[in-house]
Write a protein that holds these residues in place. Structure first.
Motif, PDB file in Angstrom:
ATOM      1  N   VAL A   1       0.829  -1.164  -0.113  1.00 48.47           N
ATOM      2  CA  VAL A   1       0.190  -0.031   0.445  1.00 48.47           C
ATOM      3  C   VAL A   1       0.737   1.726   0.083  1.00 48.47           C
ATOM      4  O   VAL A   1       0.412   2.687  -0.132  1.00 48.47           O
ATOM      5  N   ALA A   2       1.982   1.401   1.195  1.00 52.68           N
ATOM      6  CA  ALA A   2       2.414   2.575   0.784  1.00 52.68           C
ATOM      7  C   ALA A   2       3.255   2.978  -0.083  1.00 52.68           C
ATOM      8  O   ALA A   2       3.431   4.439  -0.749  1.00 52.68           O
ATOM      9  N   ALA A   3       3.745   2.298  -1.033  1.00 53.64           N
ATOM     10  CA  ALA A   3       4.472   1.512  -2.963  1.00 53.64           C
ATOM     11  C   ALA A   3       3.563   2.543  -3.672  1.00 53.64           C
ATOM     12  O   ALA A   3       3.883   3.313  -3.995  1.00 53.64           O
ATOM     13  N   ASP A   4       2.138   2.836  -3.450  1.00 52.53           N
ATOM     14  CA  ASP A   4       1.194   3.242  -4.581  1.00 52.53           C
ATOM     15  C   ASP A   4       1.401   4.668  -3.888  1.00 52.53           C
ATOM     16  O   ASP A   4       0.781   5.344  -4.429  1.00 52.53           O
ATOM     17  N   LEU A   5       1.803   5.589  -2.880  1.00 53.46           N
ATOM     18  CA  LEU A   5       2.001   7.109  -2.169  1.00 53.46           C
ATOM     19  C   LEU A   5       1.638   7.587  -3.509  1.00 53.46           C
ATOM     20  O   LEU A   5       1.326   8.222  -3.492  1.00 53.46           O
ATOM     21  N   PRO A   6       3.045   7.674  -3.678  1.00 58.13           N
ATOM     22  CA  PRO A   6       3.532   8.800  -4.416  1.00 58.13           C
ATOM     23  C   PRO A   6       2.472   9.403  -6.009  1.00 58.13           C
ATOM     24  O   PRO A   6       2.377   9.755  -6.502  1.00 58.13           O
ATOM     25  N   VAL A   7       1.907   7.362  -6.766  1.00 60.56           N
ATOM     26  CA  VAL A   7       0.801   7.339  -7.657  1.00 60.56           C
ATOM     27  C   VAL A   7      -0.283   8.017  -7.085  1.00 60.56           C
ATOM     28  O   VAL A   7      -1.469   8.977  -7.498  1.00 60.56           O
ATOM     29  N   ARG A   8      -0.867   7.519  -5.312  1.00 59.28           N
ATOM     30  CA  ARG A   8      -2.129   8.053  -5.244  1.00 59.28           C
ATOM     31  C   ARG A   8      -2.141  10.016  -5.307  1.00 59.28           C
ATOM     32  O   ARG A   8      -2.905  10.360  -5.064  1.00 59.28           O
ATOM     33  N   GLN A   9      -0.685  10.178  -4.145  1.00 57.01           N
ATOM     34  CA  GLN A   9      -0.960  11.799  -4.574  1.00 57.01           C
ATOM     35  C   GLN A   9      -0.828  12.458  -5.768  1.00 57.01           C
ATOM     36  O   GLN A   9      -1.296  13.507  -5.541  1.00 57.01           O
ATOM     37  N   GLN A  10      -0.215  11.821  -6.602  1.00 55.91           N
ATOM     38  CA  GLN A  10      -0.217  12.800  -7.489  1.00 55.91           C
ATOM     39  C   GLN A  10      -2.024  12.614  -8.391  1.00 55.91           C
ATOM     40  O   GLN A  10      -2.273  14.088  -9.155  1.00 55.91           O
ATOM     41  N   ARG A  11      -2.670  11.436  -7.799  1.00 53.95           N
ATOM     42  CA  ARG A  11      -3.836  11.356  -8.763  1.00 53.95           C
ATOM     43  C   ARG A  11      -4.150  12.701  -8.684  1.00 53.95           C
ATOM     44  O   ARG A  11      -5.338  13.041  -8.901  1.00 53.95           O
ATOM     45  N   ALA A  12      -4.115  12.629  -7.100  1.00 47.54           N
ATOM     46  CA  ALA A  12      -5.495  13.236  -6.192  1.00 47.54           C
ATOM     47  C   ALA A  12      -4.764  14.998  -6.297  1.00 47.54           C
ATOM     48  O   ALA A  12      -6.171  15.972  -6.125  1.00 47.54           O
ATOM     49  N   GLU A  13      -3.270  15.019  -6.662  1.00 44.49           N
ATOM     50  CA  GLU A  13      -3.319  16.836  -6.851  1.00 44.49           C
ATOM     51  C   GLU A  13      -4.378  16.827  -8.102  1.00 44.49           C
ATOM     52  O   GLU A  13      -4.451  18.053  -8.497  1.00 44.49           O
ATOM     53  N   ALA A  14      -4.069  15.718  -9.271  1.00 45.39           N
ATOM     54  CA  ALA A  14      -4.251  16.524 -10.610  1.00 45.39           C
ATOM     55  C   ALA A  14      -6.096  16.489 -10.138  1.00 45.39           C
ATOM     56  O   ALA A  14      -6.795  17.368 -10.466  1.00 45.39           O
ATOM     57  N   ALA A  15      -6.175  15.202  -9.337  1.00 42.58           N
ATOM     58  CA  ALA A  15      -8.215  15.621  -9.550  1.00 42.58           C
ATOM     59  C   ALA A  15      -8.147  17.083  -8.773  1.00 42.58           C
ATOM     60  O   ALA A  15      -9.590  17.826  -8.488  1.00 42.58           O
ATOM     61  N   ARG A  16      -8.100  17.283  -6.894  1.00 37.49           N
ATOM     62  CA  ARG A  16      -7.326  18.634  -7.107  1.00 37.49           C
ATOM     63  C   ARG A  16      -8.140  19.953  -7.671  1.00 37.49           C
ATOM     64  O   ARG A  16      -8.909  20.813  -7.692  1.00 37.49           O
ATOM     65  N   THR A  17      -6.687  19.245  -8.401  1.00 36.33           N
ATOM     66  CA  THR A  17      -6.509  20.813  -9.388  1.00 36.33           C
ATOM     67  C   THR A  17      -7.730  21.269 -10.441  1.00 36.33           C
ATOM     68  O   THR A  17      -8.043  22.124 -10.845  1.00 36.33           O
ATOM     69  N   ALA A  18      -8.291  19.804 -10.975  1.00 39.86           N
ATOM     70  CA  ALA A  18      -9.808  19.624 -11.878  1.00 39.86           C
ATOM     71  C   ALA A  18     -10.423  20.084 -10.745  1.00 39.86           C
ATOM     72  O   ALA A  18     -11.223  20.928 -11.467  1.00 39.86           O
TER      73      ALA A  18
ATOM     74  N   GLU B   1     -18.478  15.515  -9.711  1.00 42.20           N
ATOM     75  CA  GLU B   1     -17.989  14.199  -9.848  1.00 42.20           C
ATOM     76  C   GLU B   1     -16.585  14.349  -9.257  1.00 42.20           C
ATOM     77  O   GLU B   1     -15.845  13.491  -8.554  1.00 42.20           O
ATOM     78  N   HIS B   2     -15.921  15.946  -9.792  1.00 48.05           N
ATOM     79  CA  HIS B   2     -14.487  16.181  -9.161  1.00 48.05           C
ATOM     80  C   HIS B   2     -14.490  15.871  -8.276  1.00 48.05           C
ATOM     81  O   HIS B   2     -13.291  15.658  -7.363  1.00 48.05           O
ATOM     82  N   ASP B   3     -15.295  16.595  -6.898  1.00 47.02           N
ATOM     83  CA  ASP B   3     -15.029  16.410  -5.304  1.00 47.02           C
ATOM     84  C   ASP B   3     -15.025  15.195  -4.937  1.00 47.02           C
ATOM     85  O   ASP B   3     -14.499  14.531  -3.666  1.00 47.02           O
ATOM     86  N   ALA B   4     -15.826  13.976  -5.711  1.00 42.80           N
ATOM     87  CA  ALA B   4     -16.052  12.680  -5.647  1.00 42.80           C
ATOM     88  C   ALA B   4     -14.579  12.072  -5.143  1.00 42.80           C
ATOM     89  O   ALA B   4     -14.393  11.190  -4.504  1.00 42.80           O
ATOM     90  N   ASP B   5     -14.357  12.676  -6.831  1.00 45.03           N
ATOM     91  CA  ASP B   5     -12.911  11.550  -7.073  1.00 45.03           C
ATOM     92  C   ASP B   5     -12.081  12.140  -6.273  1.00 45.03           C
ATOM     93  O   ASP B   5     -11.130  11.794  -5.493  1.00 45.03           O
ATOM     94  N   ALA B   6     -12.108  13.834  -5.674  1.00 42.13           N
ATOM     95  CA  ALA B   6     -10.916  13.975  -4.866  1.00 42.13           C
ATOM     96  C   ALA B   6     -11.185  13.230  -3.240  1.00 42.13           C
ATOM     97  O   ALA B   6     -10.020  13.333  -2.751  1.00 42.13           O
ATOM     98  N   GLU B   7     -12.118  13.298  -3.087  1.00 40.61           N
ATOM     99  CA  GLU B   7     -12.692  12.796  -2.271  1.00 40.61           C
ATOM    100  C   GLU B   7     -11.906  11.649  -1.904  1.00 40.61           C
ATOM    101  O   GLU B   7     -11.170  10.829  -0.908  1.00 40.61           O
ATOM    102  N   GLN B   8     -12.413  10.481  -3.353  1.00 43.12           N
ATOM    103  CA  GLN B   8     -11.761   8.889  -2.662  1.00 43.12           C
ATOM    104  C   GLN B   8     -10.415   8.837  -3.143  1.00 43.12           C
ATOM    105  O   GLN B   8     -10.293   8.149  -2.276  1.00 43.12           O
ATOM    106  N   LEU B   9     -10.103   9.964  -3.418  1.00 45.50           N
ATOM    107  CA  LEU B   9      -8.190   9.734  -3.606  1.00 45.50           C
ATOM    108  C   LEU B   9      -8.154  10.330  -2.322  1.00 45.50           C
ATOM    109  O   LEU B   9      -6.478   9.953  -2.133  1.00 45.50           O
ATOM    110  N   GLY B  10      -7.884  11.031  -2.009  1.00 43.02           N
ATOM    111  CA  GLY B  10      -7.373  11.318  -0.513  1.00 43.02           C
ATOM    112  C   GLY B  10      -7.295  10.308   0.741  1.00 43.02           C
ATOM    113  O   GLY B  10      -7.008  10.534   1.258  1.00 43.02           O
ATOM    114  N   VAL B  11      -9.218   9.844   0.387  1.00 47.78           N
ATOM    115  CA  VAL B  11      -8.680   8.537   1.842  1.00 47.78           C
ATOM    116  C   VAL B  11      -7.748   7.136   1.264  1.00 47.78           C
ATOM    117  O   VAL B  11      -7.290   6.622   1.763  1.00 47.78           O
ATOM    118  N   LEU B  12      -7.761   7.652  -0.752  1.00 50.57           N
ATOM    119  CA  LEU B  12      -6.389   6.427  -0.867  1.00 50.57           C
ATOM    120  C   LEU B  12      -4.737   6.618  -0.322  1.00 50.57           C
ATOM    121  O   LEU B  12      -4.329   6.033  -0.335  1.00 50.57           O
TER     122      LEU B  12
END
Length: 1022
Positions: free
Chosen positions: A462-479, A605-616
């Motif tokens: 799970v920890a190895a996936d942190l950079p990818v998850r953070q990048q996706r979360a930042e992209a979702a927040r920006t969008a 949809e963006h807010d839902a994605d950001a919330e889900q990615l934030g949890v991840l």
């Protein structure tokens, strides 16, 4: 100086690592640093100032706020800045003092502040933070003081000058523009550091007070010296001079001398010298009188001495004869005392022997009593023994005690040995139980270890996936932000389109109204001309003087004023429509850009994605933090397993050894108990039997000692009796009683011997005295008159004493007056020196404080310096203000007071309005006028400070201003003026949170707050 790039980590509200490329950001020459209030815009400026100077921008702020409170304990705080000056390109990597986690153990430790400074080979020479040395770069310094001095030399500005010229606080200069001179003085002192001139001015005033005090003190000293002279010389107001001096008319009185001394007049010295000369003459006369009186006294003393010697001899002869008669009367008593003394001396020789005999008799009696008591307390068989038999019996008892000593020690140690055996048996049982428990635990430990290994594997995935998850979360927040901004812009655009339509309708109406009025005016032009015709006046159209058919003026005819007003209304309406159209175009472009960033998804949809990615992301962060805990638990588990194995092996050895030891102890204890029982011999303990035997030994010793003492006492008594008989016979005494009767106490014998010696000495002294030649030669009828000689000597002594006293007083008065005159001379010299020293100091202090006649403009030193600096600032400001205001405004310094409350002149300011050719108070300027006038003042101040620092070129500038109070028209004008600052390659950064500036400035640094309170930044350039 130009900024190239900035990298910062764990700084202020920024927990992560962020990089700003100023070259790309400032390509257009203007960019925006925007974000909510308190989000961290000023932290970026603090980072730049800290990298260069080791302190934040504001002098009132603490450097403690540099370390981010949101960063992990292991994350280093640093700032990495690349900048370029005329001397080359540099990179500085600086970190503040901060508390980091200890590498070993728990808790934190202080990490000291560090710095590294490189000179780079070129723009490609800068590497990322943490590298040892940049490629192609030269490491200049790693010392805080050395690096700071090198950076200041390269830039040419100290920290205060850098902050004053790089970050322009326009709000402060608007206040400066409107302020009264006293407040303006405060800012100028702060910027130019002219407080030193205030201190010089204050020091000159203090020096003036000091020298004036010195002059007054010197004058007082002159008066005191003259007063001391008056007292020393005995001068009064009634009799100016001393007794024996010149007449009163030739010397000054005490009042005259004091009056001259109080004003430190030079005339006082001649008057003082006249008194000193008169006193010296009086002293010489008194000395001569004293010498004559002493000669007469010497003659009287000689006569008196001869008479006194004769009288003493007569009196001494009479005394000796009287004493001789008294001694003759005491002769019988003296003979009896001599006989009594001799008898006492012989008795004192016998006394020691007599005393020793008495002591020996008493000792023999006591020895016989001790022997009887010793025999009464021992058994009858021991009482009959002599000293040899008692010694043999005592040795037998002592041998038995020595034999039983070892068994007695065994008996004392018996309880400890029993407890030792019990403890060893208990330890053996515990060790066996612990070994059995370890064996049971060893069976279950492998399964527990497998569970920890499985948990670690799961967390690592799970920890190895942190950079990818953070990048996706930042992209979702920006969008999501882009989608939210697009919705807002859509509403704003709809309103802008409606406003533009309204402005278009108003413009069309204004155009139609103007066309209608122009048509009506052209149609009725004949009537308008006819209305202006006069009889016999030529027609302006045909020139005729007769006007047979004059056209009538229509009722709805439009005048020239009406047409002009309609034209003006049409121009205003068209301009308003043009501005509204521009706003619609700008908003349309921004809406298109935000929708492109947002993509096809809705805001929900963006807010839902950001919330889900934030949890991840949170799950991955939690997994990363749990990894350390699980690894530590696995290490603890393995260590405990190894420790249990080592403990089990140790227990095997300990159990075997303990069993052997317990068996040996039990056997030895049984043997010892049997031996102790035999040694008791019917008594309760071995110690009791030893005590009985010891009592027998002591009894034998006591009886033997008593026998020996009695024998020695009898022998000593026989010896002392023989010695006493011999001593009595030698001194002539019949027995001891007669010797005791003749004895005298030592004090009485001493007194008797002293009386006898005194009588003998008195007889010898009297006989010797009467035989002296001077006494024996005296006639029996000699007569002496001593009193007459004494009276004559006393008269001569009185005369001589009076003369000596007069001479001493006269000499002392003359000496004191001379010494006091020296004091007067010294005091006058010091007063003159103090006056000479005070002159230039007083003039300089009056000149600096504007309190003397030499300062024509009445300007203090500090004000004069500020006026010169102020004139430089006004001149530099006018270089920009005249072209910026199209030649309308010009700043001038005025010597007049702006209001009656102003205490000083020279710092007043006027604004010349060249359109009206009038001087205006700066407080009458409008908001937009105040802004660009104060902006010119700020830039002028920056130019002057820069020039004082050596003509440094500033390629980077931050303008910090509250733009939110400006109306749209003024804001547009301000942006035009800011664009002018880009001339010459200067890059201008506008620091603001005003929303309208985002529509006008494309390049920007966006600072935003996160949910946890920290901040993030995004650079939008190109």
């Amino acid at each position: 100086m130009h900024l190239r790039s900035l990298t910062m980590q764990a700084l202020g509200p920024f927990a992560g690592k962020y990089t700003i490329d100023f070259e790309q950001l400032g390509a257009s020459g203007l960019y925006l640093l925007e974000g909510p209030t308190g989000a961290g815009k000023s932290t970026i400026i603090d980072a730049i100032v800290f990298a260069l100077y080791g302190k934040v921008a504001s002098a009132d702020s603490s450097d403690d706020r540099l370390r981010s409170g949101y960063a992990d304990e292991d994350t280093e705080t640093y700032v990495d800045l690349v900048f370029e000056t005329g001397s080359g390109e540099y990179r500085v990597l600086r970190s503040p003092e901060w508390m980091r986690a200890k590498k070993r153990g728990s808790g934190t430790t202080k990490q000291q502040a560090t710095v590294k400074l490189w000179r780079l080979a070129g723009p490609d020479g800068a590497l990322g933070a943490g590298t040892a040395d940049p490629a192609g770069g030269e490491l200049i310094s790693t010392r805080l003081d050395e690096a700071g001095a090198e950076i200041q030399r390269a830039i040419g500005l100290d920290r205060a000058q850098f902050v004053q010229t790089i970050v322009l606080p326009q709000g402060e200069f608007a206040s400066f523009l409107r302020a009264d001179p006293e407040h303006r003085r405060g800012l100028l002192q702060k910027v130019f550091g002219t407080a030193v001139y205030e201190r010089v001015q204050d020091r000159l005033v203090a020096m003036r007070i000091e020298v004036q005090r010195a002059v007054a003190a010197a004058r007082t000293d002159v008066g005191a010296a003259v007063a001391h002279f008056v007292g020393s010389a005995g001068i009064t107001d009634e009799v100016p001079g001393p007794v024996g001096a010149a007449g009163p008319g030739e010397l000054a009185s005490a009042a005259e001398l004091r009056a001259l001394g109080e004003v430190a007049s030079p005339d006082v010295l001649p008057a003082v010298r006249a008194h000193v000369d008169a006193l010296a003459q009086a002293a010489a006369d008194a000395t001569r009188a004293e010498a004559a009186a002493r000669d007469e006294l010497t003659r009287a003393r000689s006569v008196f001495d001869e008479t006194r010697v004769l009288a003493d001899a007569v009196a001494r002869r009479a005394a000796l004869r009287a004493e001789q008669d008294l001694l003759a009367e005491r002769a019988p008593t003296h003979a009896a005392d001599v006989e009594r003394r001799d008898l006492a001396r012989r008795a004192s020789v016998v006394a020691p022997v007599l005393t020793a005999a008495g002591v020996a008799d008493a000792a023999a009696g006591r020895a016989r009593d001790r022997l009887a008591r010793a025999r009464s307390v021992v058994p009858a068989d021991l009482a009959r023994l002599d000293r040899a038999g008692l010694t043999a019996a005592r040795d037998g008892f002592a041998a038995q005690v020595a034999t039983l000593a070892r068994v007695e020690r065994l008996e004392r140690d018996l309880p400890d040995r029993r407890r030792h055996l019990d403890a060893d048996e208990t330890t053996l049982v515990s060790a066996v139980a612990e070994q059995e428990a370890l064996a049971v635990e060893a069976v279950s430990r492998p399964a527990a270890r497998n569970e920890l290994v499985s948990a670690i594997t799961a967390c690592q995935e799970v920890a190895a996936d942190l950079p990818v998850r953070q990048q996706r979360a930042e992209a979702a927040r920006t969008a999501g932000e882009a989608a939210r901004t697009a919705e807002t812009l859509a509403v704003t655009l709809a309103a802008a389109i409606a406003a533009a339509a309204d402005r278009l309708a108003l413009a069309q109406e204004a155009i139609a109204a103007e066309a209608y009025l122009r048509g009506r005016r052209l149609a009725g032009m004949a009537g308008e001309l006819a209305a202006g015709l006069a009889p016999d006046a030529p027609c302006p159209v045909c020139g005729a003087r007769e006007h047979p058919q004059v056209a009538a003026l229509a009722a709805d005819h439009a005048t020239a004023e009406q047409v002009e007003l309609a034209e003006g209304a049409r121009t205003v309406a068209e301009a308003a429509f043009a501005r509204a159209s521009g706003i619609v175009t700008t908003l349309t472009e921004r809406l298109s850009g935000q929708r492109e960033l947002a993509g096809p998804k809705t805001l929900a949809e963006h807010d839902a994605d950001a919330e889900q990615l934030g949890v991840l992301v949170a799950m991955a962060v939690t997994a990363r933090s749990e990894l350390d805990v699980l690894h530590a638990a696995l290490a603890d588990h393995d260590a405990a397993t190894e420790e249990a194995a080592v403990r089990s092996r140790a227990l095997d050895t300990a159990i075997t050894t303990a069993r052997v030891s317990v068996a040996a102890l039990r056997s030895d204890l049984t043997s010892t108990e049997r031996e102790i029982e035999m040694a008791r011999d019917g008594r309760p303990t071995v110690a009791a039997r030893v005590a009985d035997l010891g009592a027998q030994v002591a009894a034998c010793d006591a009886l033997a000692a008593a026998l020996e003492g009695a024998e020695r006492a009898e022998q000593d008594l026989s010896t002392r009796s023989t010695e006493l008989a011999a001593a009595l016979a030698a001194q002539g005494f019949a027995d001891g009683a007669s010797a005791r009767a003749a004895l005298l106490p030592a004090a009485d014998l001493t007194a008797l011997e002293a009386a006898i010696a005194a009588q003998d000495a008195a007889l010898a002294r009297v006989s010797s005295g009467l035989a002296e030649p001077a006494i024996a030669a005296l006639a029996d009828d000699v007569v002496v008159d001593l009193e007459a000689a004494r009276v004559a000597q006393a008269g001569a002594e009185a005369v001589a004493g009076a003369a000596a006293g007069a001479a001493v007083l006269a000499a002392r008065s003359a000496s004191s007056a001379a010494a006091a005159m020296d004091e007067v001379e010294a005091a006058l010299a010091l007063h003159e020196a103090a006056r000479a020293l005070a002159g230039p100091v007083t003039r300089m202090a009056d000149l600096a404080a504007a309190s003397g006649g030499d300062n024509a403009k009445r300007l203090t030193l500090a004000t004069y310096v500020l006026v010169k600096r102020f004139e430089d600032v006004v001149a530099a400001a006018n270089d920009r203000l005249l072209p910026m205001s199209d030649g309308r405004f010009e700043l001038v310094r005025s010597d007049e007071r702006e209001d009656v409350r102003s205490r000083r002149t020279g710092l007043s300011m006027k604004v010349i309005d060249h359109r009206m050719e009038a001087a205006r108070d700066p407080r009458t300027l409008s908001g937009g006028e105040t802004f660009y006038v104060s902006l010119c003042l700020a830039l002028g101040m920056a130019d002057v400070v820069t020039a004082e620092a050596g003509g440094i070129e500033l390629g980077t500038l931050f303008v910090d201003e509250g733009f939110g109070s400006l109306d749209p028209e003024t804001l547009e004008a301000v942006l035009v003026e800011l664009g002018k600052l880009r001339a010459g390659g200067r890059v201008v950064g506008v620091v603001s949170h005003v929303e309208a500036l985002k529509q006008s400035i494309a390049e920007r640094i966006e600072v935003r707050r996160l949910a946890d309170g920290s901040s993030t930044l995004t650079v939008r350039a190109g």
